[in-house]
Design an enzyme around this catalytic site. Sequence first.
Site, mmCIF file in Angstrom:
data_model
loop_
_atom_site.group_PDB
_atom_site.id
_atom_site.type_symbol
_atom_site.label_atom_id
_atom_site.label_comp_id
_atom_site.label_asym_id
_atom_site.label_seq_id
_atom_site.Cartn_x
_atom_site.Cartn_y
_atom_site.Cartn_z
ATOM 1 N N GLY A 14 0.810 -1.359 0.109
ATOM 2 C CA GLY A 14 0.072 -0.239 0.005
ATOM 3 C C GLY A 14 0.886 1.443 0.034
ATOM 4 O O GLY A 14 0.662 2.294 0.534
ATOM 5 N N ASN A 89 1.072 -2.599 5.383
ATOM 6 C CA ASN A 89 0.226 -1.437 5.435
ATOM 7 C C ASN A 89 -1.013 -1.275 4.688
ATOM 8 O O ASN A 89 -1.691 -0.534 5.121
ATOM 9 C CB ASN A 89 1.174 -0.164 5.167
ATOM 10 C CG ASN A 89 0.417 1.242 4.793
ATOM 11 O OD1 ASN A 89 0.148 1.850 5.927
ATOM 12 N ND2 ASN A 89 0.360 1.539 3.799
ATOM 13 N N SER A 145 -4.495 -0.388 13.907
ATOM 14 C CA SER A 145 -5.491 0.626 13.939
ATOM 15 C C SER A 145 -5.889 0.738 15.668
ATOM 16 O O SER A 145 -6.280 -0.197 16.046
ATOM 17 C CB SER A 145 -6.653 0.509 13.119
ATOM 18 O OG SER A 145 -7.633 1.556 13.564
ATOM 19 N N TYR A 158 -13.537 -4.065 9.856
ATOM 20 C CA TYR A 158 -12.341 -3.557 9.744
ATOM 21 C C TYR A 158 -11.840 -3.473 11.377
ATOM 22 O O TYR A 158 -10.587 -3.921 11.596
ATOM 23 C CB TYR A 158 -12.432 -1.825 9.650
ATOM 24 C CG TYR A 158 -11.345 -1.042 9.722
ATOM 25 C CD1 TYR A 158 -10.465 -1.182 8.417
ATOM 26 C CD2 TYR A 158 -11.008 -0.372 10.887
ATOM 27 C CE1 TYR A 158 -9.231 -0.344 8.661
ATOM 28 C CE2 TYR A 158 -10.038 0.334 10.844
ATOM 29 C CZ TYR A 158 -9.013 0.627 9.864
ATOM 30 O OH TYR A 158 -7.848 1.166 9.878
ATOM 31 N N ALA A 160 -12.328 -6.118 13.601
ATOM 32 C CA ALA A 160 -11.812 -7.367 13.664
ATOM 33 C C ALA A 160 -10.456 -7.620 12.847
ATOM 34 O O ALA A 160 -9.682 -8.374 13.525
ATOM 35 C CB ALA A 160 -12.896 -8.365 12.983
ATOM 36 N N LYS A 162 -8.024 -5.544 12.301
ATOM 37 C CA LYS A 162 -6.969 -5.090 13.114
ATOM 38 C C LYS A 162 -6.846 -5.811 14.404
ATOM 39 O O LYS A 162 -5.719 -5.779 14.647
ATOM 40 C CB LYS A 162 -7.244 -3.469 13.142
ATOM 41 C CG LYS A 162 -7.293 -2.884 11.852
ATOM 42 C CD LYS A 162 -6.249 -3.118 10.894
ATOM 43 C CE LYS A 162 -6.092 -1.856 9.617
ATOM 44 N NZ LYS A 162 -4.982 -2.083 8.844
HETATM 45 P P1 NAP Z 1 -5.116 4.914 1.582
HETATM 46 O O1 NAP Z 1 -4.567 6.436 1.765
HETATM 47 O O2 NAP Z 1 -6.532 4.517 1.419
HETATM 48 O O3 NAP Z 1 -4.168 3.954 0.801
HETATM 49 C C1 NAP Z 1 -4.534 2.539 0.828
HETATM 50 C C2 NAP Z 1 -3.179 1.835 0.297
HETATM 51 O O4 NAP Z 1 -3.666 0.469 0.248
HETATM 52 C C3 NAP Z 1 -3.166 2.235 -1.134
HETATM 53 O O5 NAP Z 1 -1.724 2.121 -1.414
HETATM 54 C C4 NAP Z 1 -3.812 1.190 -1.926
HETATM 55 O O6 NAP Z 1 -3.257 0.947 -3.194
HETATM 56 C C5 NAP Z 1 -3.539 0.024 -1.101
HETATM 57 N N1 NAP Z 1 -4.778 -0.981 -1.285
HETATM 58 C C6 NAP Z 1 -6.045 -0.895 -1.345
HETATM 59 N N2 NAP Z 1 -6.752 -1.948 -1.548
HETATM 60 C C7 NAP Z 1 -5.845 -2.857 -1.941
HETATM 61 C C8 NAP Z 1 -5.945 -4.272 -2.273
HETATM 62 N N3 NAP Z 1 -7.055 -4.752 -2.671
HETATM 63 N N4 NAP Z 1 -4.813 -4.843 -2.430
HETATM 64 C C9 NAP Z 1 -3.764 -4.535 -2.279
HETATM 65 N N5 NAP Z 1 -3.396 -3.056 -1.829
HETATM 66 C C10 NAP Z 1 -4.655 -2.244 -1.838
HETATM 67 O O7 NAP Z 1 -4.918 4.233 3.242
HETATM 68 P P2 NAP Z 1 -4.236 5.090 4.535
HETATM 69 O O8 NAP Z 1 -5.037 5.735 5.316
HETATM 70 O O9 NAP Z 1 -2.656 5.475 3.955
HETATM 71 O O10 NAP Z 1 -4.098 3.640 5.365
HETATM 72 C C11 NAP Z 1 -2.672 2.685 5.353
HETATM 73 C C12 NAP Z 1 -2.982 1.714 6.747
HETATM 74 O O11 NAP Z 1 -3.118 2.630 7.841
HETATM 75 C C13 NAP Z 1 -4.103 0.768 6.565
HETATM 76 O O12 NAP Z 1 -3.890 -0.361 6.856
HETATM 77 C C14 NAP Z 1 -5.163 1.405 7.603
HETATM 78 O O13 NAP Z 1 -6.258 0.624 7.893
HETATM 79 C C15 NAP Z 1 -4.567 2.063 8.455
HETATM 80 N N6 NAP Z 1 -4.937 3.135 9.391
HETATM 81 C C16 NAP Z 1 -5.224 4.379 8.585
HETATM 82 C C17 NAP Z 1 -5.930 5.253 9.318
HETATM 83 C C18 NAP Z 1 -6.500 6.431 8.760
HETATM 84 O O14 NAP Z 1 -7.102 7.453 9.418
HETATM 85 N N7 NAP Z 1 -6.004 6.969 7.424
HETATM 86 C C19 NAP Z 1 -6.064 5.143 10.732
HETATM 87 C C20 NAP Z 1 -5.695 3.790 11.359
HETATM 88 C C21 NAP Z 1 -4.988 2.833 10.664
HETATM 89 P P3 NAP Z 1 -3.815 1.824 -4.658
HETATM 90 O O15 NAP Z 1 -3.333 3.354 -4.499
HETATM 91 O O16 NAP Z 1 -3.181 1.236 -5.955
HETATM 92 O O17 NAP Z 1 -5.394 1.738 -4.508
#
Ligand code: NAP
Length: 253
Positions: A14, A89, A145, A158, A160, A162
């Site tokens: 990701g 990630n 998370s 989600y 579950a 995490k």
């Molecule tokens: P994001 O901006 O939505 O980016 C998601 C990333 O995951 C992108 O690189 C995307 O690739 C990839 N991805 C999505 N669906 C996929 C799939 N089916 N197969 C493979 N790769 C896939 O997310 P983020 O906010 O940076 O979150 C990153 C991590 O942090 C996640 O695990 C999330 O649960 C965790 N997190 C985020 C937050 C928050 O508030 N943002 C809070 C707590 C935890 P593409 O660009 O090619 O689609």
Amino acid sequence: MEINLTGKTVLVTGGSRGIGAEISREFASAGAKIILQYNTNEEIANKVISKLFGRGHFAIKANFENTNETEKLFKEISEKFRVDILINNAGIIEVLDPMTCSFEEWRKNWEKTISINLSSSAHLCFLFGKQMAKNGGGKIINISSRGAFRGEPNAPAYGASKAGMNAMGQSFAKAFGSKNVFFYTIAPGFVETDMSEKILNSSTGVEIKAQSPLNRVAMPWEVARAALLMAAEGTDFMTGCIIDLNGASYLRT
Ligand code: NAP
């Protein structure tokens, strides 16, 4: 503390956007070679790669909705490279109200979320963890998370996924510790990325920021810095840890 990752190869899943893109930048700046996995955003992924410090970085596609793609990714990478650090990630959150959705919607959401967020991360931990053990050691950092602890009433799958990730990292830490493969989990609260954009810009955005005494959410680089700290020398004994990164918005005892 200066963190030097020269000579290390790091797989960031990701990595095309948000936290993963920032982790890629932070780790490349510390001297690492980055392998960046993306799903649909090839152009954006290549743009991130082109701007990283240093040379030899590249992007590779995999869709973790199909968990078979984890083994394919592992084979493609390990034919040519030895991964020293894996950062799980990639993730999704799809909001759905269990009170109003149908069983069909529920099951679809559950299976997709668990495949991408948990099963694929688990398979990558297994495959790369064993390879790292054979190679004499390595590190795996899982991005979990706050929702694992606080509950996600509008995204139970989600929460579950995490919580599963947290337990998985702890179990693997015990299983692989004697082989010098170390596992770390970072559990952020809200982070300013595409994933959270809609809710942060909605009427609840102000309330979400007020959950922290800092009256804001995290920036992606703050999660990246925490990951970099875990990758530094001297953190072996932190294996099995789950680091909260939520601006004191939710405190566990
Ligand atoms: P994001 O901006 O939505 O980016 C998601 C990333 O995951 C992108 O690189 C995307 O690739 C990839 N991805 C999505 N669906 C996929 C799939 N089916 N197969 C493979 N790769 C896939 O997310 P983020 O906010 O940076 O979150 C990153 C991590 O942090 C996640 O695990 C999330 O649960 C965790 N997190 C985020 C937050 C928050 O508030 N943002 C809070 C707590 C935890 P593409 O660009 O090619 O689609």
